[in-house]
Scaffold this motif. Structure first.
Motif, PDB file in Angstrom:
ATOM      1  N   PRO A 218      50.159  61.816  67.259  1.00  0.00           N
ATOM      2  CA  PRO A 218      51.449  61.197  66.909  1.00  0.00           C
ATOM      3  C   PRO A 218      51.420  60.442  65.580  1.00  0.00           C
ATOM      4  N   ASP A 219      50.197  60.025  65.156  1.00  0.00           N
ATOM      5  CA  ASP A 219      50.081  59.284  63.895  1.00  0.00           C
ATOM      6  C   ASP A 219      49.277  60.061  62.861  1.00  0.00           C
ATOM      7  N   ALA A 220      49.247  61.394  62.973  1.00  0.00           N
ATOM      8  CA  ALA A 220      48.380  62.222  62.114  1.00  0.00           C
ATOM      9  C   ALA A 220      48.699  62.046  60.637  1.00  0.00           C
ATOM     10  N   TRP A 221      49.977  62.019  60.281  1.00  0.00           N
ATOM     11  CA  TRP A 221      50.346  61.894  58.865  1.00  0.00           C
ATOM     12  C   TRP A 221      49.928  60.534  58.332  1.00  0.00           C
ATOM     13  N   ASN A 222      50.157  59.468  59.100  1.00  0.00           N
ATOM     14  CA  ASN A 222      49.780  58.128  58.658  1.00  0.00           C
ATOM     15  C   ASN A 222      48.265  57.970  58.561  1.00  0.00           C
ATOM     16  N   LEU A 223      47.525  58.603  59.481  1.00  0.00           N
ATOM     17  CA  LEU A 223      46.063  58.590  59.367  1.00  0.00           C
ATOM     18  C   LEU A 223      45.626  59.298  58.088  1.00  0.00           C
ATOM     19  N   VAL A 264      49.768  75.644  68.302  1.00  0.00           N
ATOM     20  CA  VAL A 264      49.645  74.284  68.837  1.00  0.00           C
ATOM     21  C   VAL A 264      49.046  74.384  70.237  1.00  0.00           C
ATOM     22  N   HIS A 265      48.448  73.298  70.683  1.00  0.00           N
ATOM     23  CA  HIS A 265      48.023  73.150  72.074  1.00  0.00           C
ATOM     24  C   HIS A 265      48.949  72.123  72.705  1.00  0.00           C
ATOM     25  N   LEU A 266      49.462  72.401  73.894  1.00  0.00           N
ATOM     26  CA  LEU A 266      50.425  71.509  74.513  1.00  0.00           C
ATOM     27  C   LEU A 266      49.956  71.055  75.894  1.00  0.00           C
ATOM     28  N   ALA A 267      50.249  69.781  76.195  1.00  0.00           N
ATOM     29  CA  ALA A 267      49.994  69.164  77.497  1.00  0.00           C
ATOM     30  C   ALA A 267      51.026  68.061  77.665  1.00  0.00           C
ATOM     31  N   PRO A 268      51.227  67.551  78.864  1.00  0.00           N
ATOM     32  CA  PRO A 268      52.132  66.402  79.011  1.00  0.00           C
ATOM     33  C   PRO A 268      51.672  65.281  78.085  1.00  0.00           C
ATOM     34  N   PRO A 269      52.523  64.788  77.184  1.00  0.00           N
ATOM     35  CA  PRO A 269      52.039  63.907  76.117  1.00  0.00           C
ATOM     36  C   PRO A 269      51.648  62.515  76.579  1.00  0.00           C
ATOM     37  N   GLY A 270      52.240  62.004  77.639  1.00  0.00           N
ATOM     38  CA  GLY A 270      51.889  60.669  78.106  1.00  0.00           C
ATOM     39  C   GLY A 270      52.006  59.621  77.024  1.00  0.00           C
ATOM     40  N   GLU A 271      50.945  58.832  76.868  1.00  0.00           N
ATOM     41  CA  GLU A 271      50.950  57.771  75.852  1.00  0.00           C
ATOM     42  C   GLU A 271      50.980  58.327  74.432  1.00  0.00           C
ATOM     43  N   ALA A 272      50.642  59.600  74.279  1.00  0.00           N
ATOM     44  CA  ALA A 272      50.623  60.206  72.946  1.00  0.00           C
ATOM     45  C   ALA A 272      51.959  60.848  72.587  1.00  0.00           C
ATOM     46  N   THR A 273      53.044  60.424  73.252  1.00  0.00           N
ATOM     47  CA  THR A 273      54.361  60.973  72.937  1.00  0.00           C
ATOM     48  C   THR A 273      54.747  60.623  71.502  1.00  0.00           C
ATOM     49  N   PRO A 274      55.150  61.624  70.700  1.00  0.00           N
ATOM     50  CA  PRO A 274      55.533  61.332  69.305  1.00  0.00           C
ATOM     51  C   PRO A 274      56.766  60.446  69.217  1.00  0.00           C
ATOM     52  N   LEU A 275      56.908  59.823  68.061  1.00  0.00           N
ATOM     53  CA  LEU A 275      58.047  58.947  67.803  1.00  0.00           C
ATOM     54  C   LEU A 275      59.377  59.679  67.978  1.00  0.00           C
ATOM     55  N   TRP A 276      59.403  60.954  67.595  1.00  0.00           N
ATOM     56  CA  TRP A 276      60.649  61.722  67.568  1.00  0.00           C
ATOM     57  C   TRP A 276      60.963  62.406  68.899  1.00  0.00           C
ATOM     58  N   LEU A 277      60.214  62.007  69.967  1.00  0.00           N
ATOM     59  CA  LEU A 277      60.380  62.677  71.257  1.00  0.00           C
ATOM     60  C   LEU A 277      60.540  61.652  72.362  1.00  0.00           C
ATOM     61  N   THR A 278      61.456  61.899  73.279  1.00  0.00           N
ATOM     62  CA  THR A 278      61.605  61.053  74.462  1.00  0.00           C
ATOM     63  C   THR A 278      60.448  61.338  75.412  1.00  0.00           C
ATOM     64  N   ARG A 279      59.821  60.304  75.907  1.00  0.00           N
ATOM     65  CA  ARG A 279      58.695  60.525  76.817  1.00  0.00           C
ATOM     66  C   ARG A 279      59.214  61.012  78.168  1.00  0.00           C
ATOM     67  N   ASP A 280      58.695  62.148  78.600  1.00  0.00           N
ATOM     68  CA  ASP A 280      59.025  62.703  79.919  1.00  0.00           C
ATOM     69  C   ASP A 280      57.940  63.706  80.256  1.00  0.00           C
ATOM     70  N   ASP A 281      57.036  63.326  81.150  1.00  0.00           N
ATOM     71  CA  ASP A 281      55.901  64.187  81.460  1.00  0.00           C
ATOM     72  C   ASP A 281      56.217  65.218  82.535  1.00  0.00           C
ATOM     73  N   THR A 282      57.503  65.392  82.862  1.00  0.00           N
ATOM     74  CA  THR A 282      57.900  66.473  83.766  1.00  0.00           C
ATOM     75  C   THR A 282      58.639  67.579  83.020  1.00  0.00           C
ATOM     76  N   GLN A 283      59.080  67.287  81.788  1.00  0.00           N
ATOM     77  CA  GLN A 283      59.820  68.263  80.995  1.00  0.00           C
ATOM     78  C   GLN A 283      59.032  68.556  79.717  1.00  0.00           C
ATOM     79  N   ALA A 284      58.907  69.825  79.377  1.00  0.00           N
ATOM     80  CA  ALA A 284      58.149  70.230  78.186  1.00  0.00           C
ATOM     81  C   ALA A 284      59.032  70.097  76.948  1.00  0.00           C
ATOM     82  N   LEU A 285      59.380  68.852  76.616  1.00  0.00           N
ATOM     83  CA  LEU A 285      60.328  68.599  75.533  1.00  0.00           C
ATOM     84  C   LEU A 285      59.737  68.867  74.157  1.00  0.00           C
ATOM     85  N   THR A 286      58.413  68.896  74.059  1.00  0.00           N
ATOM     86  CA  THR A 286      57.781  69.145  72.758  1.00  0.00           C
ATOM     87  C   THR A 286      58.080  70.549  72.247  1.00  0.00           C
TER      88      THR A 286
END
Length: 823
Positions: A218-223, A264-286
């Motif tokens: 989620p902070d890859a660009w800033n890193l 990309v590799h995808l998994a429920p994002p949990g705490e790693a939810t990006p800024l531009w995404l609503t956190r929801d670990d039941t919906q594959a919103l990414t």
């Protein structure tokens, strides 16, 4: 089972290519949910091919069309074979490719996988991926040499879907302190990927290239920016989260020119939810956002690994995020995706498998079937259908698979048993003017009931069915009864019980055709079911045509040319029924003695009879529906009334309550009300197939049939007895010409297997699956000796290569899975 008549190898597939940012294989888009088996190549290198074969077979079963795996061993010891015995090493890779092709699977080889094997072999473990990404190092040189060897060897292989450089090589980019010897930057990674892609394309003009990268943090660009500004300490707490444009910038940076497919590799994002995404670990919103980025970058997207914890201690766990992602993959959110861990050995909590996670496996199979259908039909779907991961879905899938296996067994038999006009087999010459389908090898007759049941399977053309209808219309008795020696009488408008090969009508089971119509041993009237089978033929022909106007077509009869609806109506009314109940009765006096139906023609019964009454109910409903379809509302209403009258009379006439078991009602259905007052297993099952009983009574009968099956003796290798083997309503018929345990008097038959499975499945799907599994196993085991049989006992078998014994069970189960068992 080997394909009959296969003589030449299939043409090789075309190479995958890109059109308008989409992946194509030939003229069709290539979309699929595949699998990742990381150690697949390792298994071939280490002599564990059998577990690999199982994993590949199961992958094919769930509709996967490709497998992603490490194309470099996961440990240095196995990699040593590449140096010591390159010929043997690549022979193992060839064996893996052959196994994949056997199961109709493409390969996505991840050439360097996680890079650690190469780093270890190059003896640079402390430097990690930094060594791999640095030009001129031993690890870097080894990577180039390995890619050259692999790509040069397989650049013309169409079963390589595309090349993947590595798997998740970006996982620690910009993350470690620059002082760490293993630290590497996104710039180093990007340069390395560009160099490897250039090398691959230089060696291979056929295949596309994918980076294999995972999902940026989620902070890859800033890193990355902090690293560029000279950060010399470990990153510590997370940097500010990236915006969507910054995320896109990082994806572009890590997929440089030469990378054809974004990954990309995808998994429920949990705490790693990006800024531009609503956190929801039941919906594959990414997924839709990543697809949007891929489109903006003008490249197709590959979700090359997705998953979440799906099992715990071998028990399948709920995985709503994974289900939702597969649901989204049914439309165009991403053309390709791969389950991250398929049947690994040993399994982890993330391992998806046919054995331990059957609900998710069935959901994946369902999604892939939907994707394949939409691609084949060139259909774009806005809203994907929901996927169900339930025990019922798993059971239904197993039932469907077994039914399809039976249908597959029926196809070669269909051709073997077909005798065209003027065709000859032994002394048998078909002079009927239409194709015949013989019930089994060496059968001397053409049974109307067999044809009617076969016509329901969808395996026959409307033209073929109409040929039989024309033959039977021509043979239908006219408006006056026929009289034969011995007091035999054929009512007006009767339909034959069977047709002789010379095209003459046979009204009685022991008839020979023409004036020789039997001895009266089977009753003085024809069996009480012939007309109803004719109605099933009419329904099948109209269903195959897709429109009802065939009812108005005129057919030649002994009365002259008549519309089919009139021929059908006359046939229906040729069998006398009780006016109050609508039920069919037999016996009472010698003059009205008759067989109640074709598969009990060696049994003498009297009183109201269950099976012909069920067939009359079905025929009345057919006529009601057909007349409604041609806007004859009066006749439609009349026949609907007859159907309802019969339905209302079944329980009071034939049902016997048996009390409760485990707090639930059970009961049975009698075959006849006077002579033959026995439990009729076949007719009981057929009543449930037709949904002819109130739901509570139907469930009670289904439970009882289930109990009979589990008690043993009702089935033999899946074949089914007409009566329970024992009990006051079981054993043997009191009046029959068959000896005990033979034929209709205790023999085990194939055609009603599907009826029993469908009936029992209403309350116990696992038991239904077990019946069909036993039956299909026995058929495949005995194919070479004559199976499927018409009937068998513990000592003998009769009627080899019986077409009805596979086609009827298959049709019954498949029909139920789209009807009564669908929910």
């Amino acid at each position: 089972m080997a394909l009959l008549g296969a003589s030449t190898a299939a043409a090789p597939p075309p190479f995958l290519h890109i059109e308008n940012n989409a992946l194509y294989l030939g003229d069709l888009p290539f979309r699929n949910i595949g699998v990742t088996i990381p150690d697949l190549f390792d298994r071939f290198l280490s002599g564990h091919e059998s577990s690999a074969e199982t994993a590949l077979a199961d992958a094919e079963t769930v509709g996967a069309r490709f497998v992603r795996c490490a194309a470099v061993p996961l440990n240095a010891t196995l990699f040593s074979q590449f140096r010591s015995d390159p010929k043997g090493y690549f022979a193992k890779f060839d064996a893996m490719q052959a196994a994949l092709q056997k199961h109709h699977l493409f390969l996505v080889p991840s050439l360097l996988w996680d890079g650690q094997t190469l780093v270890q072999v190059a003896q640079q473990p402390a430097e990690g991926l930094h060594a791999l990404f640095t030009a001129g190092t031993p690890a870097y040189q080894l990577a180039k040499a390995y890619i050259a060897a692999m790509v040069s060897r397989y650049h013309n292989d169409p079963f390589i879907l595309f090349w993947e450089i590595g798997s998740d090589l970006d996982r620690e980019a910009d993350l470690l302190s620059p002082n760490d010897p293993a630290a590497y930057s996104s710039d180093q990674l990007s340069a390395f990927l560009a160099q490897m892609a250039q090398q691959i394309h230089g060696l291979d003009k056929n295949h596309l290239v994918c980076s294999g990268n995972g999902m940026p943090r989620p902070d890859a660009w800033n890193l990355y920016e902090a690293r560029r500004r000279g950060l010399t300490q470990p990153a510590g707490p997370p940097q500010p989260s990236d915006t969507l444009p910054q995320f896109q910038e990082m994806v572009a940076l890590r997929n440089p020119n030469g990378i054809d497919i974004l990954s990309v590799h995808l998994a429920p994002p949990g705490e790693a939810t990006p800024l531009w995404l609503t956190r929801d670990d039941t919906q594959a919103l990414t997924l839709p956002w990543v697809q949007r980025v891929a489109l903006d970058l003008h490249r197709p997207l590959f979700v090359d690994a997705f998953g979440q914890a799906v099992q715990s201690k071998g028990v399948e766990q709920s995985a709503p995020w994974m289900l939702n992602l597969m649901q989204r993959l049914q439309i165009t959110d991403a053309p390709l995706a791969a389950v991250q861990d398929w049947e690994s050995d040993p399994p982890t909590n993330f391992t998806l498998s046919w054995q331990t996670t059957p609900k998710l496996a069935v959901a994946m199979k369902t999604a892939n079937a939907f994707i394949a259908d939409t691609v084949a039909r060139h259909v774009l779907v806005a809203l994907p259908p929901e996927l169900f991961a339930t025990e019922i879905a798993v059971a239904n899938d197993r039932l469907h698979t077994l039914a399809t296996q039976l249908q597959t067994l029926a196809l070669p038999l269909l051709q073997a048993m077909r005798l065209p006009p003027n065709g000859k087999r032994g002394t048998l010459l078909n002079r009927t003017g239409t194709d015949l389908l013989l019930p089994y090898d060496q059968s001397p007759r053409f049974r109307v009931a067999d044809l009617a049941l076969l016509a329901q399977t969808g395996l026959l053309s409307s033209k073929e069915i109409e040929g039989w209808i024309r033959l039977l219309a021509r043979l239908q008795n006219g408006g006056s009864p026929l009289r034969f020696a011995g007091g035999l009488s054929v009512p007006a408008y009767s339909m034959p019980d069977w047709v002789a090969p010379d095209g003459t009508a046979c009204w009685f089971p022991d008839a020979k055709g023409g004036g020789e119509q039997g001895t009266g041993a089977f009753g003085h009237l024809p069996p009480a079911d012939g007309a109803y089978w004719f109605l099933l033929l009419v329904q099948a022909a109209i269903t195959q045509r897709g429109e009802p106007n065939l009812l108005r077509a005129r057919f030649a009869t002994s009365q002259g040319s008549l519309p089919l609806w009139q021929i059908a109506e006359n046939a229906f009314n040729s069998i006398e029924a009780d006016k109050t109940t609508g039920l069919v009765a037999v016996g009472g006096t010698p003059e009205d003695a008759r067989v109640d139906w074709v598969f009990a023609d060696h049994v003498q019964k009297a009183g109201f009879c269950l099976m012909p009454s069920l067939l009359r109910l079905q025929a009345a409903q057919i006529l009601a529906n057909l007349f409604s379809a041609i806007d004859d509302a009066v006749r439609a209403r009349d026949y609907q009334s007859i159907a309802e009258r019969i339905r209302a009379s079944l329980v009071s006439t034939f049902y016997v309550p048996l009390g409760q078991v485990n707090g639930q009602d059970t009961g049975l259905l009698l075959s006849a009300t006077r002579r033959g007052r026995k439990e009729d297993v076949w007719a009981s099952a057929y009543a449930l197939v037709l949904q002819a009983l109130p739901s509570d009574i139907g469930n009670a009968v289904a439970r009882h049939l289930d109990q009979l099956y589990k008690a043993g003796g009702l089935t033999l290798q899946g074949y089914v007895r007409a009566l329970p083997p024992s009990g006051s309503y079981g054993g043997y018929w009191e009046a029959t010409t068959d000896a005990p345990d033979e034929g209709e008097n205790g023999g085990y038959w194939g055609f009603p297997v599907g009826w029993l499975a469908v009936a029992i499945a209403q309350t116990d799907r696992p038991a239904a699956i077990q019946i069909l599994q036993q039956y299909t196993d026995s058929l495949e085991k005995e194919l070479s000796s004559g199976a499927p049989w018409e009937w068998r006992s513990g000592k003998a078998a009769f009627g080899s290569r019986c077409l009805l014994s596979v086609a009827c069970p298959a049709e019954s189960v498949l029909e139920a899975l789209t009807g009564s068992l669908a929910n």
